[in-house]
Design a protein around this motif. Structure first.
Motif, PDB file in Angstrom:
ATOM      1  N   THR A  91      70.294  67.270  44.086  1.00  0.00           N
ATOM      2  CA  THR A  91      71.755  67.243  43.985  1.00  0.00           C
ATOM      3  C   THR A  91      72.298  68.287  44.959  1.00  0.00           C
ATOM      4  O   THR A  91      71.535  69.000  45.613  1.00  0.00           O
ATOM      5  CB  THR A  91      72.221  67.618  42.566  1.00  0.00           C
ATOM      6  OG1 THR A  91      71.723  68.930  42.280  1.00  0.00           O
ATOM      7  CG2 THR A  91      71.698  66.648  41.532  1.00  0.00           C
ATOM      8  N   TYR A  92      73.607  68.393  45.035  1.00  0.00           N
ATOM      9  CA  TYR A  92      74.247  69.324  45.951  1.00  0.00           C
ATOM     10  C   TYR A  92      73.763  70.757  45.710  1.00  0.00           C
ATOM     11  O   TYR A  92      73.580  71.534  46.641  1.00  0.00           O
ATOM     12  CB  TYR A  92      75.766  69.224  45.788  1.00  0.00           C
ATOM     13  CG  TYR A  92      76.514  70.061  46.777  1.00  0.00           C
ATOM     14  CD1 TYR A  92      76.507  69.727  48.127  1.00  0.00           C
ATOM     15  CD2 TYR A  92      77.225  71.183  46.366  1.00  0.00           C
ATOM     16  CE1 TYR A  92      77.177  70.501  49.050  1.00  0.00           C
ATOM     17  CE2 TYR A  92      77.903  71.958  47.279  1.00  0.00           C
ATOM     18  CZ  TYR A  92      77.876  71.618  48.619  1.00  0.00           C
ATOM     19  OH  TYR A  92      78.533  72.386  49.531  1.00  0.00           O
ATOM     20  N   SER A  93      73.498  71.100  44.452  1.00  0.00           N
ATOM     21  CA  SER A  93      73.082  72.472  44.124  1.00  0.00           C
ATOM     22  C   SER A  93      71.624  72.746  44.468  1.00  0.00           C
ATOM     23  O   SER A  93      71.203  73.898  44.518  1.00  0.00           O
ATOM     24  CB  SER A  93      73.272  72.711  42.622  1.00  0.00           C
ATOM     25  OG  SER A  93      72.353  71.909  41.906  1.00  0.00           O
TER      26      SER A  93
END
Ligand code: UDX
Length: 433
Positions: A91-93
């Motif tokens: 994911t983006y994180s």
């Protein structure tokens, strides 16, 4: 031969399909499940949706034992062990997206004769969380086994049949025993352990290999400043049995579906539990900078890149795959275009995938078409077609004379003999041996 246990495999991507075909080869009936109806329809027709050497033959040879379905109930009805091989993309994180795993877990009924066998790469603690979830949902008798996958794309079939080791993390119950039994014919060293440790083996192994690559890339960069040749250095280092010769190939960085995701995933996992994994930050940063170093080399030879024609040989993250995930070519082509260059590329199998991901570049049908009129050529992926090129023909077709060997895979003498300027990665002062 004793009767082999039927199994289910959920997810028909690289890992799922290779695992399914591999076990079918060992004599197991395999129920392959995917939510993508189109993919299942293609597989039923005998079409393999990915490029993986040897896989099509393996599937064809074991057709009678391979069953393809979109209904997980088919697998549950026929098998006790359900391998989970669904995607866990970052994911983006940087934490992996476990929604596909959760969907499989939620689809499981209460049962005391089934087990999930996790092949997908998941953070440490996922097994414990899934077991908690089962218990809360009144499905506490559903068993769970962690069985991480180590196969490499491009040699996945061979890796399945001849693994360095098999890692099985379980609670010491029938399900763990059954997975041990499944792998027994491969005669590989077995690491049977607890679930959390098995989950960590996968993340730690990939992070270590990525560290080895970033390490040799930094050595290569220092070689360029000091006049040493990284190929000679790696040869000398690799003979030390504690180091070993593998994963010491300097280049323009690692990519693919595993290393970038797993290194970031382990860093985040550590961070989530309050530990700052300093070393992995550096491994990631070195890799990002390494993809961009080619730009500096081109500037050195060509000055401004505005209006320059740059040919990229290879786009896939490594040879023998059409996989473009986290390929160095993505960053490289974007940087080149941002600097005003015109990018033309050829890849023997990844073009279709690349077209989806890359805008504004020209695709050529052959290596020679790609280099025609180019001011510079960059070897991005060391496909055999490129290492066997006739450099006299290349020199004749090019407008300029710069060849950047991003994988140290070309013969510098052959390139130079054709009147071209050769520059590799870490090959002595100014990068040219
Ligand atoms: C990797 C692991 O090897 C495998 O065990 C795991 O299950 C999934 O991740 P894969 O992604 O298929 O497999 O590719 P691999 O052959 O390991 O290469 C990864 C990347 O590292 C490629 O981009 C390759 O070009 C690069 N690499 C590899 C180097 O730059 N130098 C090296 O010396 C080795």
């Amino acid at each position: 031969m004793a009767e082999r246990e039927p199994i289910g495999v959920v997810g028909t991507g690289y890992v799922g399909l290779v695992t399914a075909a591999g076990f079918a080869e060992l004599g197991n009936e395999v129920w392959c499940v995917d939510i993508d109806a189109e993919k299942i329809a293609r597989l039923k027709r005998g079409e393999i949706p990915i490029y993986e050497p040897g896989l099509e033959e393996l599937v064809a040879r074991n057709r009678s034992r391979l069953h393809f379905t979109t209904d997980i109930a088919d697998a549950l009805a026929n098998a006790r062990l359900l391998f989970v091989a669904v995607g866990t993309p970052p994911t983006y994180s940087g934490d992996p997206d476990l929604s596909a795993v959760h969907a499989v877990v939620d689809a499981m009924p209460a049962s005391d004769r089934h087990a999930l066998v996790m092949k997908s790469t998941v953070p440490v603690g996922t097994g414990a969380a899934i077991k908690r979830h089962f218990a809360q949902a009144g499905k506490g008798d559903f068993r769970y086994v962690s069985c991480p996958e180590f196969l490499r794309e491009g040699s996945a079939v061979g890796d399945f049949l001849n693994p360095d080791r098999v890692v099985i993390g379980d609670d010491g119950d029938w399900a763990g025993d059954a997975v041990v039994e499944l792998y027994a014919p491969l005669d590989a060293p077995l690491v049977r352990t607890d679930i959390a440790s098995a989950e960590m083996v996968k993340l730690a192994a990939n992070a270590f290999l990525a560290t080895k690559i970033s390490f040799i890339n930094e050595i290569a960069n220092v070689c360029e400043e000091t006049g040493a040749d990284v190929l000679e250095v790696a040869r000398g280092m690799g003979l030390d049995r504690r180091i070993g010769p593998q994963f010491l190939r300097a280049g323009i960085g690692f990519g693919g579906s595993c290393f970038p995701k797993d290194v970031l995933g382990l860093k985040q996992l550590a961070g989530n539990s309050g530990y700052h994994f300093q070393l992995l930050n550096a491994v990631i940063e070195v890799n990002e900078l390494q993809k961009r170093r080619v730009i500096g080399k081109l500037h050195k030879h060509l000055g401004s890149l505005v209006g320059k024609r740059v040919a990229l040989l290879g786009l896939a993250f490594k040879p023998n795959t059409d996989d473009m995930r986290e390929a160095s070519s993505l960053v490289l082509s974007a940087r080149l275009q941002a600097d005003g260059a015109h990018v033309v590329a050829h890849d023997p199998v990844a073009e279709e995938e690349a077209r989806r991901l890359m805008a504004g570049i020209e695709f050529a049908d052959s290596p020679l078409d790609a280099v025609r009129g180019a001011d510079a050529v960059v070897l991005v992926t060391e496909w055999q077609q490129f290492t066997e090129l006739d450099w006299n023909e290349v020199a004749e077709a090019m407008a300029g004379d710069v060849v950047i060997d991003g994988r140290n895979a070309l013969d510098p003498e052959a390139v130079r003999a054709a009147g071209l300027r050769y520059e590799g990665i870490g090959r002595g002062r100014s990068g040219s041996a």
